[in-house]
Design an enzyme around this catalytic site. Structure first.
Site, PDB file in Angstrom:
ATOM      1  CG  HIS A 296      -0.741   1.347  -9.302  1.00  0.00           C
ATOM      2  ND1 HIS A 296       0.188   2.158  -8.679  1.00  0.00           N
ATOM      3  CD2 HIS A 296      -1.308   2.119 -10.268  1.00  0.00           C
ATOM      4  CE1 HIS A 296       0.193   3.349  -9.243  1.00  0.00           C
ATOM      5  NE2 HIS A 296      -0.711   3.351 -10.209  1.00  0.00           N
ATOM      6  CG  PHE A 442       1.612  -2.352  -1.253  1.00  0.00           C
ATOM      7  CD1 PHE A 442       0.877  -3.252  -0.503  1.00  0.00           C
ATOM      8  CD2 PHE A 442       2.758  -2.799  -1.885  1.00  0.00           C
ATOM      9  CE1 PHE A 442       1.279  -4.575  -0.373  1.00  0.00           C
ATOM     10  CE2 PHE A 442       3.169  -4.118  -1.762  1.00  0.00           C
ATOM     11  CZ  PHE A 442       2.422  -5.014  -1.005  1.00  0.00           C
ATOM     12  CG  HIS A 443       0.774   2.524  -5.048  1.00  0.00           C
ATOM     13  ND1 HIS A 443       1.480   1.958  -6.096  1.00  0.00           N
ATOM     14  CD2 HIS A 443       1.680   2.722  -4.059  1.00  0.00           C
ATOM     15  CE1 HIS A 443       2.753   1.831  -5.758  1.00  0.00           C
ATOM     16  NE2 HIS A 443       2.891   2.276  -4.518  1.00  0.00           N
ATOM     17  N   PRO A 444      -3.774   2.420  -3.019  1.00  0.00           N
ATOM     18  CG  PRO A 444      -4.733   2.055  -0.911  1.00  0.00           C
ATOM     19  CD  PRO A 444      -3.473   1.830  -1.694  1.00  0.00           C
TER      20      PRO A 444
END
Length: 504
Positions: A296, A442-444
């Site tokens: 994101h 922070f959502h890989p």
């Protein structure tokens, strides 16, 4: 060399690993070993039920403290990528949000080749993971380990942000994780009895006394033990002592979007040319390992205020919406009772922020080895805004955030738009602002994606292609990212993985 034997080895004690260790060890005769590189616990700040407290954990002993390569799409910025290095993983240092997103996010997986991975198939595992009291039991869990805390009373500013969203035309929802997810809702969090509830607190700590469960912290996994096309276990070290653990049944990687592909490649499983370039002997040529990396992307509008935003816990509003007609919901807007500094460099009092995040980016990057040394971090290139369509939709998010900020409901709270500011109005200057401020949410995900084509890393049973006795079950298997923070989704993936492995 010390050697342990068990039925299942779980590599990684983060969100997925805690679920797997708890579920796989529920049968008394099944021996499970969980390996976690971090420690069992960390600083007292980990328990604070304040999302902004996570800033204080970055760079600490519980953070892997990764960073990206320079990103051309964001003016060559290098982005910090904090990831949890402790039991509970990133669920121990994140913003505590529990959000599933829109069903279309999951149905898209099946359309990309992840057979039987859709919203309907995952719903039982969402429900199995959570305890959401007072919600619709047909779509929400009532007795799962992860407690969904009752939202605190909204502050006057929070009430104003919710009214602003309704004023701007967004549908008010009683439950953003319910039957309808598009609209404005109060954000749910993983907070129990006034404390953060990580996956370790919810799943793992209650079962640590099981004699068939061994949890080894400070365990740095170097490589997988591979023989004749089968994974036999893992080699790791504790305080410099090299050890081996062997699995009679299966080894499961739950080390996350960075850790899982990194370990596969260190073990010779990955793109042949990339492995040869760094001197790793090839075991299985899987070109998709480390590919499909995406995340994101977020930016924000910041308003000054001559009213002091309230301190203490408060409910927070969120808006899930679309950048255009005919697409699935792809924008998430959040409100923060602080004036955020650029690219997560801190927050100041005396204002509030409206964040807008692109939930379904087209841009895809890579994770690659830069050394065969397991202590050397991989090269992380998410390729932010490398596809111009992402910038176009992020621009829509900026306009929607400004629309919210300009509502009558927020008029008593605002003085001036501090960022982007009154002089940033035309498309060219707005795009420049986005490139200068856009950063990670922070959502890989995606580096070991599910599928059936040649670039898939795991099959729909989460088994690594070409290697027996090895699965991956974490955020890395997502073919595409979901329209929400990813922790709730990872809980469901891990719950389903345990079901696939045990049938229960």
């Amino acid at each position: 060399m010390t050697t342990l034997t068990c039925d299942y080895v779980v590599v990684g004690g983060g969100t997925a690993g805690c679920v797997l260790a708890a579920r796989l060890s529920s049968e008394p005769g099944t021996r499970v070993v969980l390996l976690e590189a971090g420690e069992a616990s960390g600083p007292a700040e980990m328990a604070y039920p304040d999302p902004l407290a996570a800033f204080g954990l970055w760079g600490s002993s519980v953070d892997w403290a990764y960073s990206t390569t320079a990103q051309a799409g964001t003016e060559d910025a290098v982005h910090v990528w904090p990831r949890g290095k402790v039991l509970g993983g990133s669920s121990a240092i994140n913003g505590m949000v529990h959000h599933r997103g829109h069903p279309d996010s999951y149905d898209a997986w099946e359309k990309q080749g992840a057979t039987d991975w859709n919203h309907h198939a995952l719903l039982p595992f969402f429900r199995r993971s959570e305890r959401a009291e007072g919600r619709d039991p047909q779509v929400r869990g009532t007795d799962g380990p992860m407690h969904i805390g009752a939202s605190p009373a909204p502050s006057p500013l929070a009430e104003a942000t919710f009214r602003a969203a309704v004023e701007a035309g967004h549908t008010p929802l009683d439950d953003g994780n319910g039957r309808v997810s598009e609209g404005v809702s109060w954000r749910e969090t993983n907070v129990a009895e006034g404390r953060r509830q990580s996956a370790a607190e919810a799943y793992l700590r209650p079962v640590l006394t099981r004699p068939n469960l061994t949890v080894i912290t400070g365990a740095y996994v170097h490589r997988l033990v591979l023989e004749d096309g089968r994974c036999r276990g893992a080699e790791y070290s504790v305080a410099g002592e090299v050890r081996t653990v062997l699995a009679a049944r299966e080894t499961v990687l739950a080390a996350g979007t960075i850790g899982s592909p990194h370990l596969l490649m260190l073990s010779g499983i990955g793109p042949v040319d990339d492995l040869w370039d760094v001197g790793v002997e090839l075991v299985a040529d899987l070109p998709g390992v480390g590919g499909n990396l995406h995340d994101h992307v977020t930016s924000y509008v910041v308003h000054g205020s001559d009213r002091q935003p309230p301190s203490g816990p408060s409910a927070e509003a969120q808006v899930l919406t679309r950048s255009s007609d005919g697409v699935a919901p792809d924008l998430l807007l959040l409100f923060a009772q602080a004036a955020l500094r650029p690219r997560w460099t801190g927050a100041d009092p005396g204002g509030y922020s409206i964040l807008f995040s692109l939930m379904d980016p087209y841009s895809r990057g890579t994770l690659r080895l830069q050394s065969p040394d397991p202590t050397v971090s991989p090269l992380i290139d998410p390729a932010y805004l490398s596809d111009d369509r992402d910038l176009d939709r992020l621009l829509v998010g900026l306009r929607l955030a400004r629309e919210l900020g300009g509502t009558k409901a927020l008029a008593p709270w605002r003085t001036v738009e501090a960022f982007p500011g009154a002089d940033v109005q035309d498309d060219e200057s707005c795009r420049a602002y986005l490139r200068s401020t856009a950063s990670t949410y922070f959502h890989p995900v995606g580096t070991c994606r599910i599928g059936t084509d040649e670039l898939a890393v795991v099959d729909p049973q989460l088994r690594v292609r070409s290697i027996e006795g090895l699965r991956v079950a974490d955020a890395s298997v997502m073919p595409s990212i979901v329209s929400a923070p990813t922790n709730a989704t990872v809980l469901a993936i891990a719950e389903r993985a345990a079901h696939l492995m045990t049938g229960s």
